[in-house]
Write a protein that holds these residues in place. Sequence first.
Motif, PDB file in Angstrom:
ATOM      1  N   ALA A   1       0.454  -0.908  -0.069  1.00  0.00           N
ATOM      2  CA  ALA A   1      -0.152   0.012   0.133  1.00  0.00           C
ATOM      3  C   ALA A   1       0.912   1.189   0.245  1.00  0.00           C
ATOM      4  O   ALA A   1       0.238   2.159  -0.596  1.00  0.00           O
ATOM      5  N   ALA A   2       1.649   1.202   0.632  1.00  0.00           N
ATOM      6  CA  ALA A   2       2.815   2.282   0.635  1.00  0.00           C
ATOM      7  C   ALA A   2       3.761   2.245  -0.451  1.00  0.00           C
ATOM      8  O   ALA A   2       3.595   3.668  -1.311  1.00  0.00           O
ATOM      9  N   TYR A   3       3.804   1.825  -1.125  1.00  0.00           N
ATOM     10  CA  TYR A   3       4.900   1.730  -2.792  1.00  0.00           C
ATOM     11  C   TYR A   3       3.050   1.150  -3.498  1.00  0.00           C
ATOM     12  O   TYR A   3       3.551   0.375  -4.286  1.00  0.00           O
ATOM     13  N   PRO A   4       3.034   2.071  -4.789  1.00  0.00           N
ATOM     14  CA  PRO A   4       2.001   2.822  -6.163  1.00  0.00           C
ATOM     15  C   PRO A   4       2.799   1.573  -6.065  1.00  0.00           C
ATOM     16  O   PRO A   4       1.933   0.923  -7.126  1.00  0.00           O
ATOM     17  N   GLU A   5       4.293   1.520  -7.008  1.00  0.00           N
ATOM     18  CA  GLU A   5       4.593   0.697  -7.881  1.00  0.00           C
ATOM     19  C   GLU A   5       6.008   0.005  -7.313  1.00  0.00           C
ATOM     20  O   GLU A   5       7.432  -0.401  -7.717  1.00  0.00           O
ATOM     21  N   TRP A   6       4.989  -0.304  -6.526  1.00  0.00           N
ATOM     22  CA  TRP A   6       5.937  -2.081  -5.585  1.00  0.00           C
ATOM     23  C   TRP A   6       7.065  -2.672  -6.047  1.00  0.00           C
ATOM     24  O   TRP A   6       7.497  -3.014  -5.652  1.00  0.00           O
ATOM     25  N   GLU A   7       6.208  -3.108  -7.600  1.00  0.00           N
ATOM     26  CA  GLU A   7       7.224  -4.139  -8.115  1.00  0.00           C
ATOM     27  C   GLU A   7       8.404  -3.541  -8.852  1.00  0.00           C
ATOM     28  O   GLU A   7       9.777  -4.531  -8.155  1.00  0.00           O
TER      29      GLU A   7
END
Length: 285
Positions: free
Chosen positions: A170-176
């Motif tokens: 949730a914290a990193y929209p571009e988690w990948e």
Amino acid sequence: MSDTTLGEFLRARREAVTPTEVGLPGGGRRRTPGLRRSELAALAGISVEYLTRLEQGRDRHPSMPVLAALADALRLSADERLRLLNHYKAADGAGRLVGVCQRPPAQSVRPTVRALLDRLEPAPALVINRLGDVLAHTDGYERLTGPIGLLDHGRANLLRYLFADPRARAAYPEWERVADERIANLGLGLRREDPHVGHLVDELTLAVGAPFTDRLKAPSSPSRTGVERLTHPQEGELRLAYETLGLSDDDSQLLIAYLPADDATAARLDRLTGRHPGALRAVGG
């Protein structure tokens, strides 16, 4: 710890899991209330004979992918996965982290580095060791990442938070993309012979599985600069430009500093740090 402890743990967990919990039909007469060996073996993609050897303590050297497959098949919790790893380390004799000329990861920073961090305020900045442990940070970094939970548990670790804490997605929209960059920048794939790195890799292999191991195997090149998007609970989305600097010849310590990548982020960081407007100027990117 006995040679059969790993096997005893696997058998106890197998007998505690019902067929319906793993999507298999229940009913019928069973010698054990849990899964049959054949059922667990099929779910984990291994032979019944091999599972029997593991449970009986006749094989104490399963590979991490096999352990991860068993953990997935048994629906182990995070705590149970850690117990499984500890049993494996004890049975394999690998609990002692020994290696050729591999000193333990740094746990402190030089006074001059701490003074440098003070000078970087109010910018979010941190120093990490080769495992991604956070050794020191600015107040600005705490105000940025404290609300997303990154600093919650003792010695924070960037990889443990990113892969094992559900709040990270949730914290990193571009988690990948962030996940790919973190693994590449720490060079985990190139440092597997380091027993301390190997221990962390084993831990995350069991705790996370494919989202971690697939990235570890994929070819990647480190990037010491870039822009990360982060969703802050109070300030919303932030675009943060980062720079990574080596603090030693072998890059066993890295300093990472963040600056706002646009004017909106600059204003939000000013509010977070409580500094006067314009304390952090946008750098673009």
